[in-house]
Structures are given as C-alpha cells and as structure tokens.
Design a protein around this motif. Structure first.
Motif, PDB file in Angstrom:
ATOM      1  N   LYS A  13      11.560   4.694 -28.229  1.00 34.02           N
ATOM      2  CA  LYS A  13      12.404   4.050 -28.795  1.00 34.02           C
ATOM      3  C   LYS A  13      11.123   3.367 -30.093  1.00 34.02           C
ATOM      4  CE  LYS A  13      14.608  -0.498 -27.763  1.00 34.02           C
ATOM      5  NZ  LYS A  13      15.473  -0.838 -26.244  1.00 34.02           N
ATOM      6  N   GLU A  15       8.292   4.542 -30.879  1.00 31.91           N
ATOM      7  CA  GLU A  15       7.923   5.845 -32.385  1.00 31.91           C
ATOM      8  C   GLU A  15       8.892   5.160 -33.143  1.00 31.91           C
ATOM      9  OE1 GLU A  15       8.135   9.975 -32.772  1.00 31.91           O
ATOM     10  OE2 GLU A  15       7.199   9.467 -31.627  1.00 31.91           O
ATOM     11  N   ASN A  16      10.080   5.358 -32.714  1.00 33.68           N
ATOM     12  CA  ASN A  16      11.460   5.589 -34.088  1.00 33.68           C
ATOM     13  C   ASN A  16      11.091   4.030 -34.286  1.00 33.68           C
ATOM     14  OD1 ASN A  16      12.969   7.984 -33.471  1.00 33.68           O
ATOM     15  ND2 ASN A  16      13.466   7.561 -31.703  1.00 33.68           N
ATOM     16  N   ARG A  19       9.247   3.642 -36.846  1.00 33.42           N
ATOM     17  CA  ARG A  19       9.301   4.891 -38.081  1.00 33.42           C
ATOM     18  C   ARG A  19       9.884   3.521 -38.904  1.00 33.42           C
ATOM     19  NH1 ARG A  19      10.701  10.338 -36.604  1.00 33.42           N
ATOM     20  NH2 ARG A  19       8.663  10.469 -36.372  1.00 33.42           N
ATOM     21  N   HIS A  20      11.005   3.476 -37.881  1.00 34.20           N
ATOM     22  CA  HIS A  20      12.286   3.066 -38.969  1.00 34.20           C
ATOM     23  C   HIS A  20      12.331   0.953 -40.060  1.00 34.20           C
ATOM     24  CE1 HIS A  20      15.369   6.743 -38.294  1.00 34.20           C
ATOM     25  NE2 HIS A  20      14.547   6.573 -37.846  1.00 34.20           N
ATOM     26  N   VAL A  33      17.956   2.332 -35.201  1.00 34.84           N
ATOM     27  CA  VAL A  33      17.321   3.491 -36.939  1.00 34.84           C
ATOM     28  C   VAL A  33      18.048   2.737 -37.503  1.00 34.84           C
ATOM     29  CG1 VAL A  33      16.643   5.135 -35.016  1.00 34.84           C
ATOM     30  CG2 VAL A  33      18.624   5.174 -35.999  1.00 34.84           C
ATOM     31  N   PHE A  39      15.410  10.907 -36.766  1.00 31.38           N
ATOM     32  CA  PHE A  39      14.325   9.767 -35.912  1.00 31.38           C
ATOM     33  C   PHE A  39      14.260  11.357 -34.383  1.00 31.38           C
ATOM     34  CE2 PHE A  39      19.237   9.410 -34.841  1.00 31.38           C
ATOM     35  CZ  PHE A  39      19.072   9.740 -33.710  1.00 31.38           C
ATOM     36  N   ARG A  40      12.827  10.887 -33.155  1.00 32.81           N
ATOM     37  CA  ARG A  40      13.345  11.740 -32.427  1.00 32.81           C
ATOM     38  C   ARG A  40      13.630  10.963 -31.089  1.00 32.81           C
ATOM     39  NH1 ARG A  40       8.593  13.261 -28.808  1.00 32.81           N
ATOM     40  NH2 ARG A  40       7.774  11.419 -29.341  1.00 32.81           N
TER      41      ARG A  40
END
Length: 681
Positions: A13, A15-16, A19-20, A33, A39-40
């Motif tokens: 969560k 990290e995503n 990134r988003h 996202v 997303f990972r």
C-alpha cells in the motif's frame, strides 16, 4: 513434497500510494491507484517454490459483472492500452514473487475486485483482493492529462481553496475545505456513481461508460443536485432555512457528503450555487479529474434566450421586480480539464459544468461539459449547453425607467454581464482573471469601473437618455467596509447651452445576490441648478447605523435618477455593491517548524468594527490539522472591542493545509483563514 498454495497477497500500500500520488487516501481500507500506471502486489507462497516451467499465475479483474483475465507473464514491458500482469524476470523471488498490474489509461473508474490464482499440474489455489481505480492526470495517454505539475497539485491534490463572491469591484474570497482526504469522502464519491440513475438503469453500460470523463462529469453534475434523483443537495433560495442549514453556514464539502451518505442518500438541506460547485469540485478531484471553481460576476439568466436582460426602475430610483429574466451578482460553477474526442480538434482543455439546477439538459437538471473555447467562439452547434452558458456571460442589459406603465427612459449596457470571470490562482490565495478565456474583451479597464449613463466614443454604453444633454456619473469613493460610512459621488453634467433645473432622487435597497432588491432603506432627494455646460459634483454618504441592521451579508443596489423639470426627461445611473466584512486574524507562532503529529498553537483575533455590541459562536476547522470542528461561544463585545481565542491543532499529514475560522453573528458571518505549511519532521 508439499503442494504450492497462496498464503497472503500484500498490496504494498505505502509504495503504491506514493507512486500513484494517492497517499492522501491512506485511511481508505482499499488500495487507491490511478489508471495507466502499474501497481505492485507481492504474493507470499507456501509449500514448494514457484516453478515457472510447470506453474502459472493468472489474475481476474472485475468491475461489477465486467471482467478481464490476464496471464501473469515474464516481461518488463508496461502497457497503457490494455490490462496486463507481469513479473520482472530479474531478481525474481520464487517464494515471494512481485506482480505488476497495469491498467489501460482508458479503464473505467470504480472499485475493482481481483482474483489471483496459481495453477500447478494438479491444483488451483485462489486469493482475493480489491482496489479503487481513479483517472490519472499524470499519464499522457489519459484523457484528463494536464501537463503541468503545479496545476495537478492545485486542481487535483489541493484539499482547500477559495470561492469568490461579492461583486467584481469588491471581491470576497470565501475559504472552502474540499475535504477529499477526510474519512469516508472517497467512498461516498464512488457511491455517488452507484446511486445515480444511469447506474441503476443499466449497470453494465454505466461501468463501460465510466472510462470517459465527459460521461462521468455529466453524471456527477446531475447527482450534486437532487431535482431528478437521490442527489447530494437540495437547493433553496427562499431565505427560509428552518428545515435545514443556511447555505452560507457551510465551510467544506466533507460534512455535506458524510451527512448525505449517513442519511441513506437523502438530499442535504440546503445548497446554493457556490455550495453545489464546491461539492462537485470535491467529487471530481477525488475521481482524478482536474477541477476548479469559477465565479462569473453579473451572471445572466436569460429565460427567453434572446440575449437581453431587462431591468426596471421607478422614477425615484427604486429597482422593480418586473422581469422573468434576472442577473445574479455572481454565479459559481466548475471547470474540468479533459480531452473532447467527441468534438474534434480545438475543444480540449477546460469545460464548464454547472450542478446548480437551473435548466434541463437532455431532460435532466445538469449542465455541461461545455468547452470554454466553444463558448468564446459561440459554437452553439456543439455539445453540451453552450447557448445557456454563452448567455450567462454575454447578454445585453436594457435598463428602463417607468412610471404608471409608461417608459420614461431607456438605456443599453453591453459590458455588465460577465464583467469578471475568475478562479483561484495556482499556488496563491488570490484570484486569477480568466474573463478572456470566455469572451473577446474590448478594453482591459471596462470590467471594474463604475457604470454610469455616460457615452464616450469608445464605450458600449449606448444610452438613449444621454442624448438629451444631461449626463450622470455614480461612483463609489472606495470599496465599502463594514463599520464605515459608504461614501459616493454623483457628478451631473449639463451639455445644453441653456440653464437646467434638475431634481435628484437617490435610493438604496438591500438585495441578495440572486434576487431583486427589497424595500428602500435609505433615500434622499433635492434640486440643483445647472448653468449652460456646467458640471456639478454631489458628495453623499450612508452611515453605518443606517445600513448595518438591514444589509448583513447582503448587497446594496444604489441608484440615482435625474429629472429635468422642464422636459420631464429622466436619466439613471446605478451600482450594485457589497460591503467588505471584517476579517478574523489567525496567527501561528513558529510557522516554519510545523510538522505532523506534534501539537501547535494558533490565535484567532477579532475586533468589533460595528457601531453596536455583537456576540456569536466561533467555529474553527482545518482538514489535515483538526479532527472535526471546535466551537467557542463569544460573549458580548462592545464596539471597538477585541477578543482573542487560542487554538491547538495536530497536523496529520505533510503539505499545505488551510486553517479556517468562522464567527456567526446574528445576521452575518465573519470569516478568516490561514494557509499552514506542514513540513516533514
């Protein structure tokens, strides 16, 4: 050997979200996202390691009954045109592999479920999860892509702003908290799409159409008002708000959206134009569509579509309610940024959307998206509602003085409607003039000058009464301020070569921004003698004691009518203006050292400028700074008295936040705000 099973799926969560650029939604239970960006997720396998030669992974993504099934491939390539799931072959951990899920930049907005399945030679094991997918203004393939980072911060991520009200000559900046990161707001905005008639009628078609911001924005525009559906807000312009809350009392979108959701989607009472627009701005920013609140000063409501608004005055300068057409001193809507593939070249960019229920569009009370470029060029052949918005910013005003059913004078003004169109500037707490985006401007000064019955060579104020040789100018000496006298100047010019005796009638009425004025609260009259070619200046003032009990948050319509005693000809000049309220002052010690999760102190200071004692309730709020609202009762404060209230707040997140304070008095509200920069610890 023990068979391969899925022990746990980690949505990664933090990290995503980073990134988003959705970390403001960290309190949501679901992963949030944006489409068009991978997303990972990481999979914790149990039993033997994953064997790429004999085992396979598959992901099924579902939105309602729509779904897509993707095999998990070994590839570094990312797709923004279709759904894809892949593992990076380099550094692959066979016991805890990472999977990158890519959605197309045209994927539908909504709450998705997914199934992750691992297939071995003799078994299938499945795990479940969900994520929320939003539009992506950072992705160049997305139809809401806006290419400047400061605009993305302002129009998508900023959770506070300013709504401009008052008049073009005396703007009032009202603070508003959009609250998109506050608890339950994200979920309520998504539920708004589910509650809409479009979704209830055909869920499959609705989900498919949610890939298009044109469609989404029309659904949201209709759902903000409650005229045709279970929309968010019930409009009320009657002045009687006993069954709900006075629209002027709202300070943010969060309370409105939460109340709507908690009531089982019953309309919240009550809204007016700026409330409708501000709540729509919240919903659009949540969904990832860049949005800003726009104010049109002197906004025409042309009921018979002839681009003419008629205003009537009595022979003594009292404004009369004789016309179905009207001009609101200001009207507030939103603009959303999107590509208009349905309209062809040149219509991309800002689009007008107006959730205030005024006119039906396609049988429903909504308006837009109307391209601002199409409004400027009067492209009335295009979708949606361009003629209605064009009239709001371009109608002519015909002013008629009447007596006993007869017309005494007539004049025309082509500049008053749409005299200033503005929005909050990017990154600053000031207004940005965007009038030139909507219309071709004749002269840069005409939008803010006081109107009169004069006709100069370059003016568009063609008044029939001025040709008779007596001119009148009405000018406020300065923008009126509460607690001070309203001072104004009347200049009368005799262009004749003979002397004139002139009767002068002056009249002041209180008015709401969207109504005709009420009864006269101040008037005076007299007679002046003018020699041939002479000009005279009359200085006048309205004292605080004469207007304070009448005006409150309202505006004033001030008019002067000159009557030529010899010919009975009349000439009129008028001005509608607001009175600047006093401000609450907010001070914060050590402003540069504000960090999350640490208590800080602010002072709210008020000085009573009125000629009478006041008392009221002080309310302080701030998304990301204070949970809920804090209330204080202010005891009676004498004229000129000063009061100070200390406030403590604990920021919950990094970024620029708004601390706002409102002091509710008997017939007006005093406001103040302070932008607070919360730094990383």
């Amino acid at each position: 050997m023990e068979d391969l099973t899925i022990q746990h799926v980690n949505l990664e969560k933090s990290e995503n979200l980073e990134r988003h650029r959705t970390d403001g939604f960290s309190s949501s239970k679901a992963l949030v996202v944006r489409r068009g960006t991978p997303f990972r997720v990481s999979v914790q396998l149990q039993g033997r390691p994953f064997n790429p030669k004999t085992d396979s992974l598959r992901i099924k993504v579902m939105l309602g009954h729509l779904y897509v099934i993707m095999p998990v491939t070994f590839s570094k390539k990312v797709s923004s045109s279709h759904w894809k799931a892949s593992m990076d072959p380099e550094g692959l951990n066979l016991q805890n592999p990472s999977i990158f899920i890519s959605s197309p930049a045209s994927a539908s907005v909504g709450c998705y479920r997914f199934q992750l399945s691992v297939f071995t030679q003799d078994s299938q094991k499945t795990a479940f999860g969900k994520f929320i997918l939003l539009c992506n203004p950072w992705c160049s393939e997305d139809t809401v892509y806006i290419p400047f980072e400061d605009q993305r911060e302002e129009y998508v991520q900023n959770d506070s702003g300013l709504l401009f009200m008052g008049t073009a000559m005396n703007l009032v900046a009202r603070p508003w908290s959009f609250d998109q990161y506050e608890p339950c707001v994200l979920e309520t905005c998504l539920n708004l799409l589910q509650v809409s008639p479009h979704h209830q009628k055909n869920r499959r078609i609705d989900y498919l159409n949610r890939n298009n911001p044109v469609y989404i924005s029309r659904v949201v525009s209709a759902m903000i008002n409650s005229e045709d559906d279970r929309g968010v807000l019930k409009g009320n312009w009657s002045g009687d708000f006993k069954q709900g809350i006075n629209p002027a009392k709202w300070t943010g979108s969060g309370d409105i959206l939460r109340q709507w959701a908690q009531s089982g989607y019953s309309p919240v009472k009550y809204g007016q134009c700026w409330v409708f627009a501000a709540v729509m701005c919240t919903v659009m920013r949540v969904l990832g569509i860049p949005c800003r609140v726009v104010t049109n000063f002197n906004s025409a409501h042309d009921t018979n579509a002839n681009l003419v608004i008629e205003e009537y005055y009595s022979e003594t300068g009292q404004k009369l309610n004789h016309s179905k057409d009207s001009i609101w001193n200001f009207h507030v809507w939103v603009e959303c940024w999107m590509t208009r593939r349905d309209l062809g070249l040149g219509m991309d960019g800002w689009q007008v959307l107006d959730p205030t229920p005024q006119e039906r569009s396609g049988g429903v009370f909504c308006c837009g998206p109307a391209p601002v470029k199409a409004i400027k060029d009067r492209r009335i052949d295009m979708f949606y509602d361009i003629p209605f918005v064009y009239a709001e910013v371009n109608a002519d005003v015909h002013t008629i003085v009447v007596s006993k059913g007869g017309v005494l004078s007539y004049s025309k003004d082509t500049e008053r409607v749409g005299s200033l169109i503005c929005t909050k500037a990017v990154g600053f707490s000031i207004h940005q003039n965007i009038t030139g985006d909507y219309k071709y401007i004749k002269s840069p000064t005409s939008t803010l000058t006081s109107r009169s019955s004069t006709v100069s060579e370059d003016s568009t104020l063609k008044r029939a009464s001025s040709s008779k040789g007596v001119l009148v100018f009405l000018n406020l000496d300065k923008a009126p301020v509460a607690g001070e006298a309203i001072r104004f100047t009347v200049k009368v010019i005799n262009k004749h070569s003979i002397a004139k005796m002139i009767k002068v009638h002056m009249n002041a009425q209180a008015k709401e921004y969207n109504h005709s004025p009420s009864d006269t609260f101040w008037e005076t009259q007299g007679v002046i003698q003018l020699a041939p070619k002479e000009a005279k200046v009359i200085q006048q003032q309205i004292l605080p004691a004469q207007y304070e009990d009448v005006v409150g948050d309202d505006l004033i319509n001030l008019a002067v009518v000159l009557e030529d005693t010899a010919s009975q000809d009349r000439v009129l000049a008028s001005e509608e203006f607001n009175i600047t309220s006093p401000q609450l002052i907010i001070q914060i010690a050590d402003e540069d050292s504000i960090v999350p999760n640490k208590e800080h102190t602010a002072k709210v200071i008020f000085t009573n400028p009125f000629s009478h004692p006041v008392s009221g309730v002080l309310t302080v709020a701030g998304a990301g700074l204070i949970q809920g609202k804090i209330h204080f009762r202010m005891l009676q404060l004498r004229p000129g008295g000063r009061v100070q209230q200390n406030i403590t707040f604990v920021p919950s997140m990094v970024g620029t936040k708004m601390l706002q304070a409102n002091l509710s008095l008997t017939n007006s509200t005093i406001r103040g705000f302070k932008m607070v920069s919360v730094n990383r610890a």
